[in-house]
Scaffold this motif. Structure first.
Motif, mmCIF file in Angstrom:
data_model
loop_
_atom_site.group_PDB
_atom_site.id
_atom_site.type_symbol
_atom_site.label_atom_id
_atom_site.label_comp_id
_atom_site.label_asym_id
_atom_site.label_seq_id
_atom_site.Cartn_x
_atom_site.Cartn_y
_atom_site.Cartn_z
ATOM 1 N N ASP A 160 0.847 -1.186 0.000
ATOM 2 C CA ASP A 160 0.000 0.000 0.000
ATOM 3 C C ASP A 160 0.886 1.241 0.000
ATOM 4 O OD1 ASP A 160 -1.997 1.918 0.414
ATOM 5 O OD2 ASP A 160 -2.245 1.418 2.535
ATOM 6 N N TRP A 178 0.999 5.009 0.445
ATOM 7 C CA TRP A 178 0.101 5.892 1.168
ATOM 8 C C TRP A 178 0.861 7.103 1.704
ATOM 9 C CZ3 TRP A 178 -0.001 7.000 6.545
ATOM 10 C CH2 TRP A 178 1.076 6.465 7.251
ATOM 11 N N CYS A 192 -6.443 7.329 1.780
ATOM 12 C CA CYS A 192 -5.528 6.328 2.357
ATOM 13 C C CYS A 192 -5.998 5.939 3.761
ATOM 14 C CB CYS A 192 -4.101 6.868 2.429
ATOM 15 S SG CYS A 192 -3.371 7.272 0.827
ATOM 16 N N HIS A 213 -9.004 6.134 4.822
ATOM 17 C CA HIS A 213 -10.260 5.404 4.628
ATOM 18 C C HIS A 213 -9.992 3.927 4.310
ATOM 19 C CE1 HIS A 213 -14.328 4.531 3.276
ATOM 20 N NE2 HIS A 213 -13.822 4.059 2.160
ATOM 21 N N MET A 214 -8.931 3.652 3.585
ATOM 22 C CA MET A 214 -8.596 2.288 3.176
ATOM 23 C C MET A 214 -7.965 1.459 4.290
ATOM 24 S SD MET A 214 -9.551 1.792 0.082
ATOM 25 C CE MET A 214 -8.651 0.300 -0.225
ATOM 26 N N ALA A 258 -9.202 4.603 -3.837
ATOM 27 C CA ALA A 258 -9.908 3.946 -2.737
ATOM 28 C C ALA A 258 -10.952 2.996 -3.333
ATOM 29 C CB ALA A 258 -10.567 4.979 -1.832
ATOM 30 N N LYS A 292 -14.616 -2.308 -0.606
ATOM 31 C CA LYS A 292 -14.148 -3.484 0.125
ATOM 32 C C LYS A 292 -14.454 -4.780 -0.609
ATOM 33 C CE LYS A 292 -14.286 -5.806 4.568
ATOM 34 N NZ LYS A 292 -14.793 -5.791 5.933
#
Length: 107
Positions: free
Chosen positions: A26, A28, A35, A37-38, A92, A95
């Motif tokens: 990742d 970020w 970022c 949020h993820m 983003a 999910k």
């Protein structure tokens, strides 16, 4: 599980390229809202998938690796296996999409 390995320019080769497991890296930054949020999504996925190493690299602190892989937008997720990038996800992502991708990668 659910924790991330911290990757830097100096440990990238050993931690990512030489890993015996696939690595989801990742890219970020602290200031990046998407970022942040993820992060819980990725932590949840990490807790469910032992076959993949989940790792984070701060783009501001590790510009060599960021530039080498052409990361221009964050969050960017790169899946590495045996030293090669197998998949990329920029932005983003929902999910359920990430769950499908990670499940496919883990098999």
């Amino acid at each position: 599980m659910g924790e991330f390995v911290t990757v830097t320019d100096s440990n990238f080769e050993e931690t990512v390229l030489k890993s015996d497991k696939p690595v989801l890296l990742d890219f970020w930054a602290v200031w990046c809202g998407p970022c942040r949020h993820m992060e819980p999504v990725l932590k949840d996925l990490a807790a469910k998938h032992d076959g993949i190493v989940f790792a984070k690299i701060d783009v501001d602190q590790n510009q060599t690796t960021t530039q080498k892989y052409g990361v221009r937008s964050i969050p960017t997720l790169l899946l590495f296996s045996r030293g090669r990038v197998l998949d990329t996800c920029v932005g983003a992502a929902p999910k359920d999409l990430l769950e499908k991708k990670v499940s496919a990668w883990a098999s």
